[in-house]
Design a protein around this motif. Structure first.
Motif: not given
Length: 196
Positions: A76-81, A121-123, A128-131, A163-165
């Motif tokens: 998970v991203p570090a800042d996932l709520a 937008d990887h906010g 980040r895109r890789a995960i 960066p947009l995915t």
């Protein structure tokens, strides 16, 4: 003077006396009416062979847990709520480390109803895109309030400097025989949970 400058100079000179071209507003349409945008988004996401479901905010945690295979190694991203028990928090994991994981859980920036596309937008909460591209399963959380009607609506809300995915279903490609192969360029499994 470069060849490029010379050509552009000739174009400018040729257009110098041309009358201005009137601009017209491009008509915008909302697919199916504003009330159907989330339903249309869910339908289009499902058309891409993704699993899509809707839930209330109170059921989100249990729906995410159900979307993950038992015993799955999750990042998970570090800042996932959202707390995902047992998940590894991405702190710059290498591609090899990410490849050893089974799934990722992220939030999203928005969803586009007409195309069934999710945009990251990887906010905050998106990582980040890789995960979002390396683990085999992506569980993506989309708030119903983030779903817009079409691509122009999305462009109005997105910051082009980020960066947009764009995700339209699980990763897939087809050869000349139209044999579909999934997982070549990203996750083979996409599970979208629309909240609200």
């Amino acid at each position: 003077m470069s060849a490029r400058d010379e050509i552009l100079g000739r174009v400018r000179a040729a257009l110098a006396d041309a009358p201005p071209v009137p601009t017209a507003a491009v008509p915008r349409r909302t697919p199916g009416g504003a009330g159907d945008v989330v339903a249309l988004f869910c339908e289009r996401v499902a058309d891409y062979r993704a699993v899509v479901e809707r839930c209330t905010p109170g059921r989100l945690r249990s729906r995410v847990a159900a979307a993950l295979p038992e015993g799955a190694r999750v990042v998970v991203p570090a800042d996932l709520a959202l707390d995902v028990p047992g998940a590894v928090v991405d702190d710059g994991l290498s591609a090899a480390d990410l490849d050893a994981l089974d799934a990722v859980v992220t939030s999203s920036r928005l969803g586009i109803a007409e195309t069934g596309t999710i945009v990251l937008d990887h906010g905050p909460g998106q990582g980040r895109r890789a995960i979002s591209l390396v683990p085999d399963r992506h569980v993506c959380i989309v708030e119903a309030s983030q779903v817009v009607g079409d691509v122009p609506d999305a462009v109005d809300l997105l910051d082009a400097t980020r960066p947009l995915t764009c995700i339209s279903g699980p990763s897939a490609t087809s050869d000349i025989e139209l044999d579909r192969v999934e997982g070549v360029h990203g996750p083979r499994h996409l599970h979208v949970i629309v909240v609200g």
